[in-house]
Design a protein around this motif. Structure first.
Motif, mmCIF file in Angstrom:
data_model
loop_
_atom_site.group_PDB
_atom_site.id
_atom_site.type_symbol
_atom_site.label_atom_id
_atom_site.label_comp_id
_atom_site.label_asym_id
_atom_site.label_seq_id
_atom_site.Cartn_x
_atom_site.Cartn_y
_atom_site.Cartn_z
ATOM 1 N N ASP A 61 0.853 -1.186 0.000
ATOM 2 C CA ASP A 61 0.000 0.000 0.000
ATOM 3 C C ASP A 61 0.888 1.234 0.000
ATOM 4 O O ASP A 61 1.842 1.321 0.789
ATOM 5 N N MET A 72 -5.029 0.436 9.488
ATOM 6 C CA MET A 72 -5.488 -0.483 10.523
ATOM 7 C C MET A 72 -4.288 -1.130 11.199
ATOM 8 O O MET A 72 -3.256 -1.366 10.564
ATOM 9 N N TYR A 85 -9.202 -5.232 15.352
ATOM 10 C CA TYR A 85 -8.369 -4.176 14.778
ATOM 11 C C TYR A 85 -8.725 -2.805 15.343
ATOM 12 O O TYR A 85 -9.850 -2.567 15.777
ATOM 13 N N TYR A 87 -8.341 1.412 14.163
ATOM 14 C CA TYR A 87 -8.266 2.189 12.929
ATOM 15 C C TYR A 87 -7.854 3.629 13.244
ATOM 16 O O TYR A 87 -8.193 4.170 14.302
ATOM 17 N N ARG A 160 -1.981 -2.510 7.090
ATOM 18 C CA ARG A 160 -2.200 -2.032 5.725
ATOM 19 C C ARG A 160 -3.189 -0.870 5.774
ATOM 20 O O ARG A 160 -3.727 -0.540 6.834
ATOM 21 N N CYS A 162 -6.862 0.883 4.892
ATOM 22 C CA CYS A 162 -8.214 0.327 4.920
ATOM 23 C C CYS A 162 -9.171 1.267 4.194
ATOM 24 O O CYS A 162 -8.907 2.465 4.059
ATOM 25 N N HIS A 163 -10.270 0.691 3.728
ATOM 26 C CA HIS A 163 -11.274 1.449 2.983
ATOM 27 C C HIS A 163 -12.471 1.703 3.884
ATOM 28 O O HIS A 163 -13.125 0.760 4.343
ATOM 29 N N VAL A 198 -16.527 0.011 7.969
ATOM 30 C CA VAL A 198 -15.243 -0.548 7.558
ATOM 31 C C VAL A 198 -15.510 -1.580 6.470
ATOM 32 O O VAL A 198 -16.128 -2.621 6.726
ATOM 33 N N MET A 200 -14.978 -4.607 4.281
ATOM 34 C CA MET A 200 -14.237 -5.852 4.508
ATOM 35 C C MET A 200 -13.993 -6.569 3.183
ATOM 36 O O MET A 200 -14.816 -6.531 2.302
#
Length: 200
Positions: A61, A72, A85, A87, A160, A162-163, A198, A200
């Motif tokens: 990333d 995260m 996790y 964030y 990594r 996260c979206h 979040v 997934m």
């Protein structure tokens, strides 16, 4: 509180303490033992994180600090029902040359320490999620009144990027961060989404 919090973080790193989610508190004298060379910290534009994909492949990333990317890390909490996790939104990517000038220091050499300045998210405790409910986890920014709303993080802890998907039905708010032109927001934004899902 930027400098005291930064020195708390750097001192914990210099002492080799494991990250447990809470910044350790130190006295002013202990913080003074952390010497930042030239009183300078250096800003970087990009954070690159290597990670393993779900099909056991290597990937990377690349996250730009100006875009305020979301990351995260593994949660430090334990117990039944705890989300695995944590964030955060990256506000800045930095490094500094640091010396631990304390009589008890085990390493007094000049060290280059990389760190992230982040704005933390918290899990919505009233939201039920999971594949059996067909709902995504829901998070929101920690309010600015909480001393842990902002913090520093070792980049090596990042799993990594996260979206996050804004929860449009919850709207936007100034209650989480009252300053409309804060550096914690992307340029042009004057408020925050109240919550996010979040992806997934």
């Amino acid at each position: 509180n930027f400098i005291p919090q930064l020195k708390n973080h750097l001192l914990s790193r210099l002492l080799g303490l494991d990250f447990d989610g809470d910044e350790h508190e130190y006295t002013a004298a202990q913080r003074d033992s952390v010497i930042i060379l030239g009183n300078k910290i250096y800003h970087h534009k990009v954070l690159r994180v290597n990670y393993t994909t779900y099909d056991i492949r290597r990937n990377q990333d690349s996250m730009n600090s100006h875009a305020h990317c979301d990351i995260m890390i593994h949660s430090c909490e334990s117990g039944p029902g705890v989300h695995p996790y944590w964030y955060a939104r990256v506000i800045g990517i930095f490094h500094a040359s640091v010396v631990h000038a304390d009589a008890t220091a085990t390493n007094r050499s000049l060290q280059c320490i990389e760190f992230l300045w982040v704005r933390w998210f918290g899990i919505d405790p009233d939201h039920r999620y999971g594949s059996h409910r067909a709902h995504l986890p829901k998070i929101g920014f920690v309010p600015e009144s909480d001393p842990c709303a902002f913090g520093f993080l070792d980049p090596s802890l990042v799993i990594r990027g996260c979206h996050l998907i804004p929860t449009f039905a919850d709207g936007r708010t100034l209650e989480l961060l009252s300053c409309p032109d804060s550096i914690a927001r992307t340029a042009g934004e004057v408020d925050d989404w109240a919550s996010y899902y979040v992806n997934m």
